[in-house]
Every structure is written in C-alpha cells, then in structure tokens.
Design a protein around this motif. Structure first.
Motif, PDB file in Angstrom:
ATOM      1  N   VAL A  85      22.658 -30.755 -41.513  1.00 22.55           N
ATOM      2  CA  VAL A  85      23.001 -30.679 -42.929  1.00 22.55           C
ATOM      3  C   VAL A  85      23.907 -31.857 -43.275  1.00 22.55           C
ATOM      4  N   GLY A  86      23.448 -32.711 -44.181  1.00 25.67           N
ATOM      5  CA  GLY A  86      24.220 -33.882 -44.587  1.00 25.67           C
ATOM      6  C   GLY A  86      24.360 -34.942 -43.511  1.00 25.67           C
ATOM      7  N   ALA A  87      23.506 -34.900 -42.500  1.00 24.29           N
ATOM      8  CA  ALA A  87      23.623 -35.819 -41.371  1.00 24.29           C
ATOM      9  C   ALA A  87      22.877 -37.122 -41.650  1.00 24.29           C
ATOM     10  N   SER A  88      23.560 -38.072 -42.192  1.00 25.19           N
ATOM     11  CA  SER A  88      23.049 -39.425 -42.360  1.00 25.19           C
ATOM     12  C   SER A  88      24.229 -40.337 -42.652  1.00 25.19           C
ATOM     13  N   ILE A  89      24.088 -41.583 -42.287  1.00 24.15           N
ATOM     14  CA  ILE A  89      25.153 -42.559 -42.521  1.00 24.15           C
ATOM     15  C   ILE A  89      25.004 -43.069 -43.955  1.00 24.15           C
ATOM     16  N   HIS A  90      26.010 -42.813 -44.769  1.00 27.86           N
ATOM     17  CA  HIS A  90      25.963 -43.260 -46.158  1.00 27.86           C
ATOM     18  C   HIS A  90      26.864 -44.453 -46.421  1.00 27.86           C
ATOM     19  N   LEU A  91      27.845 -44.663 -45.558  1.00 30.70           N
ATOM     20  CA  LEU A  91      28.764 -45.785 -45.730  1.00 30.70           C
ATOM     21  C   LEU A  91      29.005 -46.419 -44.373  1.00 30.70           C
ATOM     22  N   ASP A  97      17.825 -39.827 -42.218  1.00 26.71           N
ATOM     23  CA  ASP A  97      18.165 -38.506 -41.696  1.00 26.71           C
ATOM     24  C   ASP A  97      18.401 -38.576 -40.191  1.00 26.71           C
ATOM     25  N   LEU A  98      19.467 -37.919 -39.753  1.00 27.15           N
ATOM     26  CA  LEU A  98      19.799 -37.857 -38.333  1.00 27.15           C
ATOM     27  C   LEU A  98      19.523 -36.452 -37.823  1.00 27.15           C
ATOM     28  N   ARG A  99      19.147 -36.341 -36.569  1.00 28.56           N
ATOM     29  CA  ARG A  99      18.781 -35.067 -35.962  1.00 28.56           C
ATOM     30  C   ARG A  99      19.724 -34.732 -34.813  1.00 28.56           C
ATOM     31  N   VAL A 100      19.854 -33.445 -34.537  1.00 23.47           N
ATOM     32  CA  VAL A 100      20.616 -32.968 -33.391  1.00 23.47           C
ATOM     33  C   VAL A 100      19.741 -33.127 -32.154  1.00 23.47           C
ATOM     34  N   GLY A 101      20.260 -33.758 -31.119  1.00 21.07           N
ATOM     35  CA  GLY A 101      19.542 -33.905 -29.864  1.00 21.07           C
ATOM     36  C   GLY A 101      18.507 -35.009 -29.826  1.00 21.07           C
ATOM     37  N   THR A 102      18.312 -35.714 -30.921  1.00 21.92           N
ATOM     38  CA  THR A 102      17.352 -36.818 -30.963  1.00 21.92           C
ATOM     39  C   THR A 102      18.047 -38.030 -31.555  1.00 21.92           C
ATOM     40  N   ASP A 103      18.039 -39.126 -30.819  1.00 21.17           N
ATOM     41  CA  ASP A 103      18.676 -40.343 -31.310  1.00 21.17           C
ATOM     42  C   ASP A 103      17.795 -41.025 -32.348  1.00 21.17           C
ATOM     43  N   THR A 104      18.435 -41.565 -33.366  1.00 17.27           N
ATOM     44  CA  THR A 104      17.763 -42.397 -34.351  1.00 17.27           C
ATOM     45  C   THR A 104      18.290 -43.808 -34.162  1.00 17.27           C
ATOM     46  N   VAL A 105      17.375 -44.760 -33.976  1.00 20.74           N
ATOM     47  CA  VAL A 105      17.748 -46.159 -33.782  1.00 20.74           C
ATOM     48  C   VAL A 105      17.408 -46.905 -35.064  1.00 20.74           C
ATOM     49  N   GLY A 106      18.402 -47.569 -35.627  1.00 22.73           N
ATOM     50  CA  GLY A 106      18.185 -48.305 -36.860  1.00 22.73           C
ATOM     51  C   GLY A 106      19.103 -49.507 -36.953  1.00 22.73           C
ATOM     52  N   MET A 107      18.900 -50.284 -38.007  1.00 19.76           N
ATOM     53  CA  MET A 107      19.644 -51.531 -38.169  1.00 19.76           C
ATOM     54  C   MET A 107      20.493 -51.491 -39.435  1.00 19.76           C
ATOM     55  N   LEU A 108      21.658 -52.124 -39.341  1.00 22.89           N
ATOM     56  CA  LEU A 108      22.543 -52.329 -40.482  1.00 22.89           C
ATOM     57  C   LEU A 108      22.733 -53.828 -40.655  1.00 22.89           C
ATOM     58  N   ARG A 134      15.749 -51.885 -47.776  1.00 24.15           N
ATOM     59  CA  ARG A 134      15.503 -50.444 -47.882  1.00 24.15           C
ATOM     60  C   ARG A 134      15.149 -49.814 -46.540  1.00 24.15           C
ATOM     61  N   THR A 135      14.907 -50.625 -45.532  1.00 25.46           N
ATOM     62  CA  THR A 135      14.549 -50.118 -44.207  1.00 25.46           C
ATOM     63  C   THR A 135      15.757 -49.978 -43.287  1.00 25.46           C
ATOM     64  N   SER A 136      16.962 -50.137 -43.820  1.00 17.95           N
ATOM     65  CA  SER A 136      18.143 -50.061 -42.950  1.00 17.95           C
ATOM     66  C   SER A 136      18.430 -48.611 -42.566  1.00 17.95           C
ATOM     67  N   LEU A 137      19.379 -48.430 -41.685  1.00 21.34           N
ATOM     68  CA  LEU A 137      19.768 -47.109 -41.201  1.00 21.34           C
ATOM     69  C   LEU A 137      20.516 -46.301 -42.268  1.00 21.34           C
ATOM     70  N   LEU A 138      21.030 -46.974 -43.301  1.00 22.53           N
ATOM     71  CA  LEU A 138      21.768 -46.261 -44.348  1.00 22.53           C
ATOM     72  C   LEU A 138      20.894 -45.190 -44.983  1.00 22.53           C
ATOM     73  N   GLY A 139      21.379 -43.966 -44.997  1.00 22.07           N
ATOM     74  CA  GLY A 139      20.676 -42.863 -45.641  1.00 22.07           C
ATOM     75  C   GLY A 139      19.580 -42.217 -44.821  1.00 22.07           C
TER      76      GLY A 139
END
Length: 185
Positions: free
Chosen positions: A89-95, A119-130, A112-117
């Motif tokens: 719930v609310g799990a995403s990097i906004h700032l 969705d992040l999951r419990v137990g699963t890593d999300t790899v993204g770029m800033l 628009r393809t950056s990691l900002l915003g």
C-alpha cells in the motif's frame, strides 16, 4: 556562609537553565525525518522502503526506450534496486533527491520510464533508473541518494539514504532509461 548561599543557589539555577536550553531540541528537530543510512554494498531498509544502489554513470544524453523523448546535458543515471518491506500500500518512490555537499538535486520526472512512481512489491525487487540533471561543474565527490515514498520529505517518518560516489564513474555518450522491471533472487 549565609550570605553566599543565595549566590550559590542563583548560580546553580542559571547553570541548570543553560543546560536545559542546550539539550532541548529545536521545533524543527522534533518533526524532522529519520535518516536510514545504507552502505554502498548493501540495501537500507526503512519503514516503507528497501533500496540499494546497483550502478551509476554519467551520460551526455538520455533517452527513453521508445525514442520519443531525449535530453542532453550532464546527467547522472543511477540504477536502484527497491522493494516494499512490509506492505504494498503506497509502496513506490515518489521523491528522489541527490545531495552533494550543500546542493540538492531532484530526480527528473521527464523520462516517463524512470523508477519514480513505479509500484514496488513485497519480496520482489524492482530494478529501475533515476536520472539527475546536474550542472556541468558537478562530476566528482560523494553524494547521498535520498529516497522517499511520499511526495514530500516526510515529517517524523524515514528517508532511505544511500551513498553515491561520483569519482571515477563511467561516462557514456547516451543512456537509455529503461522501464522498471521485477527481479527475482
């Protein structure tokens, strides 16, 4: 001794008041965020976010994977591995900010393809770029990547802080800021 007693008591009260003023936190200190520091090689976990810097490099130009947008300049692109530690719930990097000395830079929202915003999951890593657009004179030193799940720096909540060394980073003519992707370990 009778005449010295009021002076001694007065001195003790003044010293006690000085100590009380010195140890009392300021108004801003009572609402500041809690900085959760991580190391360069391991993830830092706060209340709402677990994150680690995987890679960083400079680029003269960044693009998005469909080629509809690009920008030139002095870009620092940081690859981050992030997940939600307890709830989605609310799990995403906004700032996301990068603090270098007394200067603070905010991650660009233009790619628009950056990691900002994302969705992040419990137990699963999300790899993204800033992507951070930096002035031309910023190309060395040590910075702090600060990640927040809210839209503003939180009050009485945590901020994940990860070190980013800008010294000896690779530099590319162009980096494609790809969509965040899940990674299973």
């Amino acid at each position: 001794m009778r005449r010295a007693l009021p002076w001694l008591l007065g001195t003790a009260l003044v010293l006690g008041a000085g100590v009380a003023v010195a140890i009392t936190p300021s108004n801003t200190a009572t609402t500041q965020a809690f900085l959760v520091h991580g190391d360069a090689d391991e993830a830092a976990t706060g209340r709402t976010l677990t994150a680690q810097v995987r890679d960083a490099s400079f680029a003269e130009r960044i693009t998005v994977d469909d080629g509809e947008w690009d920008a030139s300049g002095n870009w620092l692109v940081v690859t981050v591995v992030a997940s939600a530690p307890r709830t989605e719930v609310g799990a995403s990097i906004h700032l996301a900010t990068l603090v270098i000395g007394d200067r603070t830079f905010q991650a660009s929202e233009r790619p628009r393809t950056s990691l900002l915003g994302a969705d992040l999951r419990v137990g699963t890593d999300t790899v993204g770029m800033l992507a951070f657009e930096l002035p031309p004179d910023v190309d060395a030193g040590v910075g702090e990547l600060r990640l927040v799940t809210g839209y503003t720096t939180p009050h009485l909540d945590d901020v994940v802080v990860l070190p980013v060394s800008l010294d000896d980073l690779p530099s590319a003519a162009e980096i494609d800021v790809t969509e965040p992707a899940w990674e299973w370990s």
